[in-house]
Enzyme design. Sequence first.
Site, PDB file in Angstrom:
ATOM      1  N   ASP A  18      16.089  72.686  31.926  1.00  8.72           N
ATOM      2  CA  ASP A  18      17.288  73.073  32.687  1.00  8.72           C
ATOM      3  C   ASP A  18      16.893  73.790  33.981  1.00  8.72           C
ATOM      4  O   ASP A  18      17.499  73.580  35.033  1.00  8.72           O
ATOM      5  CB  ASP A  18      18.180  73.981  31.830  1.00  8.72           C
ATOM      6  CG  ASP A  18      18.622  73.292  30.546  1.00  8.72           C
ATOM      7  OD1 ASP A  18      19.009  72.115  30.620  1.00  8.72           O
ATOM      8  OD2 ASP A  18      18.551  73.928  29.477  1.00  8.72           O
ATOM      9  N   HIS A  53      21.330  75.320  25.541  1.00 15.81           N
ATOM     10  CA  HIS A  53      20.854  74.035  26.050  1.00 15.81           C
ATOM     11  C   HIS A  53      21.786  72.903  25.619  1.00 15.81           C
ATOM     12  O   HIS A  53      21.404  72.009  24.863  1.00 15.81           O
ATOM     13  CB  HIS A  53      19.412  73.776  25.580  1.00 15.81           C
ATOM     14  CG  HIS A  53      18.901  72.446  26.054  1.00 15.81           C
ATOM     15  ND1 HIS A  53      18.658  72.167  27.381  1.00 15.81           N
ATOM     16  CD2 HIS A  53      18.630  71.313  25.387  1.00 15.81           C
ATOM     17  CE1 HIS A  53      18.249  70.928  27.506  1.00 15.81           C
ATOM     18  NE2 HIS A  53      18.224  70.367  26.313  1.00 15.81           N
TER      19      HIS A  53
HETATM   20  N1  LIG Z   1      14.804  70.962  24.671  1.00 12.24           N
HETATM   21  C1  LIG Z   1      14.954  70.027  25.590  1.00 12.24           C
HETATM   22  O1  LIG Z   1      15.162  70.316  26.771  1.00 12.24           O
HETATM   23  C2  LIG Z   1      14.816  68.568  25.221  1.00 12.24           C
HETATM   24  C3  LIG Z   1      14.637  67.613  26.239  1.00 12.24           C
HETATM   25  C4  LIG Z   1      14.485  66.279  25.873  1.00 12.24           C
HETATM   26  C5  LIG Z   1      14.542  65.899  24.521  1.00 12.24           C
HETATM   27  N2  LIG Z   1      14.719  66.861  23.581  1.00 12.24           N
HETATM   28  C6  LIG Z   1      14.750  66.509  22.154  1.00 12.24           C
HETATM   29  O2  LIG Z   1      13.415  66.297  21.697  1.00 12.24           O
HETATM   30  C7  LIG Z   1      13.445  65.453  20.546  1.00 12.24           C
HETATM   31  C8  LIG Z   1      12.418  64.333  20.661  1.00 12.24           C
HETATM   32  O3  LIG Z   1      12.738  63.463  21.701  1.00 12.24           O
HETATM   33  P1  LIG Z   1      11.830  62.166  22.010  1.00 12.24           P
HETATM   34  O4  LIG Z   1      12.426  61.475  23.161  1.00 12.24           O
HETATM   35  O5  LIG Z   1      10.399  62.531  22.031  1.00 12.24           O
HETATM   36  O6  LIG Z   1      12.114  61.302  20.668  1.00 12.24           O
HETATM   37  P2  LIG Z   1      11.192  60.149  20.053  1.00 12.24           P
HETATM   38  O7  LIG Z   1      12.002  59.468  19.020  1.00 12.24           O
HETATM   39  O8  LIG Z   1      10.606  59.320  21.149  1.00 12.24           O
HETATM   40  O9  LIG Z   1       9.992  60.947  19.376  1.00 12.24           O
HETATM   41  C9  LIG Z   1      10.199  61.778  18.284  1.00 12.24           C
HETATM   42  C10 LIG Z   1       8.939  61.799  17.462  1.00 12.24           C
HETATM   43  O10 LIG Z   1       9.171  62.661  16.344  1.00 12.24           O
HETATM   44  C11 LIG Z   1       8.531  62.078  15.243  1.00 12.24           C
HETATM   45  N3  LIG Z   1       9.053  62.613  13.991  1.00 12.24           N
HETATM   46  C12 LIG Z   1      10.182  62.292  13.341  1.00 12.24           C
HETATM   47  N4  LIG Z   1      10.256  62.977  12.197  1.00 12.24           N
HETATM   48  C13 LIG Z   1       9.161  63.762  12.143  1.00 12.24           C
HETATM   49  C14 LIG Z   1       8.672  64.700  11.201  1.00 12.24           C
HETATM   50  N5  LIG Z   1       9.343  64.975  10.077  1.00 12.24           N
HETATM   51  N6  LIG Z   1       7.496  65.296  11.467  1.00 12.24           N
HETATM   52  C15 LIG Z   1       6.822  65.017  12.592  1.00 12.24           C
HETATM   53  N7  LIG Z   1       7.227  64.152  13.510  1.00 12.24           N
HETATM   54  C16 LIG Z   1       8.391  63.526  13.277  1.00 12.24           C
HETATM   55  C17 LIG Z   1       8.785  60.588  15.399  1.00 12.24           C
HETATM   56  O11 LIG Z   1       7.876  59.826  14.607  1.00 12.24           O
HETATM   57  C18 LIG Z   1       8.562  60.412  16.881  1.00 12.24           C
HETATM   58  O12 LIG Z   1       7.239  60.103  17.181  1.00 12.24           O
HETATM   59  C19 LIG Z   1      14.883  64.957  20.423  1.00 12.24           C
HETATM   60  O13 LIG Z   1      15.558  65.737  19.461  1.00 12.24           O
HETATM   61  C20 LIG Z   1      15.467  65.225  21.805  1.00 12.24           C
HETATM   62  O14 LIG Z   1      16.850  65.379  21.797  1.00 12.24           O
HETATM   63  C21 LIG Z   1      14.866  68.173  23.902  1.00 12.24           C
HETATM   64  O1  LIG Z   2      20.031  65.288  26.890  1.00 11.62           O
HETATM   65  C1  LIG Z   2      19.346  65.147  25.870  1.00 11.62           C
HETATM   66  O2  LIG Z   2      19.789  64.661  24.826  1.00 11.62           O
HETATM   67  C2  LIG Z   2      17.891  65.530  25.908  1.00 11.62           C
HETATM   68  C3  LIG Z   2      17.627  66.875  26.493  1.00 11.62           C
HETATM   69  O3  LIG Z   2      18.306  67.882  25.823  1.00 11.62           O
HETATM   70  C4  LIG Z   2      17.854  66.939  27.967  1.00 11.62           C
HETATM   71  O4  LIG Z   2      18.439  67.903  28.449  1.00 11.62           O
HETATM   72  O5  LIG Z   2      17.408  66.008  28.685  1.00 11.62           O
END
Ligand SMILES: NC(=O)c1ccc[n+]([C@@H]2O[C@H](COP(=O)([O-])OP(=O)(O)OC[C@H]3O[C@@H](n4cnc5c(N)ncnc54)[C@H](O)[C@@H]3O)[C@@H](O)[C@H]2O)c1
Ligand SMILES: O=C(O)C[C@H](O)C(=O)O
Length: 373
Positions: A189, A216
């Site tokens: 953010d 967030h």
């Molecule tokens: N905080 C933030 O600003 C922010 C920003 C972007 C995404 N996110 C979040 O981050 C998360 C991941 O996003 P992504 O795009 O990498 O998803 P993705 O699906 O590409 O990757 C997620 C990974 O987690 C793994 N996984 C699933 N269950 C698991 C477990 N029990 N133990 C270990 N690994 C496990 C999967 O195998 C996969 O490799 C999502 O929840 C998304 O919303 C948060």
């Molecule tokens: O928007 C989402 O679901 C992923 C993450 O929280 C973001 O802000 O990009």
Amino acid sequence: MEANQRIARIAAHLQLSNLQMEESSALRIAECRAKGGSPGFKVAILGAAGGIGQPLAMLMKMNPLVSVLHLYDVVNSPGVTADLSHMDTGAVVRGFLGQQQLESALTGMDLVIIPAGVPRKPGMTRDDLFNINAGIVKTLCEGVAKSCPNAIVNLISNPVNSTVPIAAEVFKKAGTYDPKRLLGVTTLDVVRANTFVAEVLGLDPREVIVPVVGGHAGVTILPLLSQVKPPSSFTPEETEYLTNRIQNGGTEVVEAKAGAGSATLSMAYAAVKFADACLRGLRGDAGIVECAFVASQVTELPFFATKVRLGRTGAEEVFQLGPLNEYERVGLEKAKKELAGSIQKESSHFRSVVPHQETITSENNYLIKEIMI
Ligand SMILES: NC(=O)c1ccc[n+]([C@@H]2O[C@H](COP(=O)([O-])OP(=O)(O)OC[C@H]3O[C@@H](n4cnc5c(N)ncnc54)[C@H](O)[C@@H]3O)[C@@H](O)[C@H]2O)c1
Ligand SMILES: O=C(O)C[C@H](O)C(=O)O
């Protein structure tokens, strides 16, 4: 010990195949590094094979503060590990696959970064991820409590507004909870806010710092444009445009990716920026300040994102909001209302999966607050 035995031992440690074990000087070097204990921190990434996990792992492999990098996932972590292990940077990379290896992945870690979990698709809110990701975060945090209870945790998995309170409950149940060490990552953010504000001001984004507070998700993401550095003023239209764009930055990416997930590359960048700040704090550097979603007394809510000072023991100081203008005061009330619901949701869920002894006595619905007392 014979050279071949040494190589076999190191190969087993690095979880390499027989083919990769062949007379490899890289293994000998890896052994020296592992033995010599090159200075640096031990970092684990849980969910390391995912969209965020892979670029995050690559950037952490390039971070000179990292000596050992553990990559854990339920799929494909050996492939990611083999790939990254060829990079000629200092950190030794080890892969861990599946829950039976979670304990080994976590033992001895200084910092654990958790991007494990499902991402959004168009039309979904972050809250829609709650049912799946709450369980994943709970299991992984139980592992942290057992194997590296003193590690700093950077929690990325959504919905952050609820997964951080869940993690806190897991640590409390295990008797390892230290609010200073549990940090919800909201750096993306701030990164977006810096970029969008710099565009409006016609500045280099590296010169701009925008505090983003609250949480967030949607209206809980509250950029404090009145506190932008360098000091700047905005018209009401600019304020409205910037606030909306920052609050909806995640959705902008989800829609552009059209079903292929959410922000991964900018998130990996933001996660590394935040992890690096945590490591510099652990090292004892002074004046490390970042925004994060932490246990807080800044508002009446038990968790809130504000600027925090990072030190040897985590978030050592949680800063107050500072002076807000009228637009921000209205935004703060909206953010708090929405956040209270997310925290309450977490609390109900946690009670349904983990029986607690405390009685709910809250009159104001901030159930988590009651649990923390
Ligand atoms: N905080 C933030 O600003 C922010 C920003 C972007 C995404 N996110 C979040 O981050 C998360 C991941 O996003 P992504 O795009 O990498 O998803 P993705 O699906 O590409 O990757 C997620 C990974 O987690 C793994 N996984 C699933 N269950 C698991 C477990 N029990 N133990 C270990 N690994 C496990 C999967 O195998 C996969 O490799 C999502 O929840 C998304 O919303 C948060
Ligand atoms: O928007 C989402 O679901 C992923 C993450 O929280 C973001 O802000 O990009």
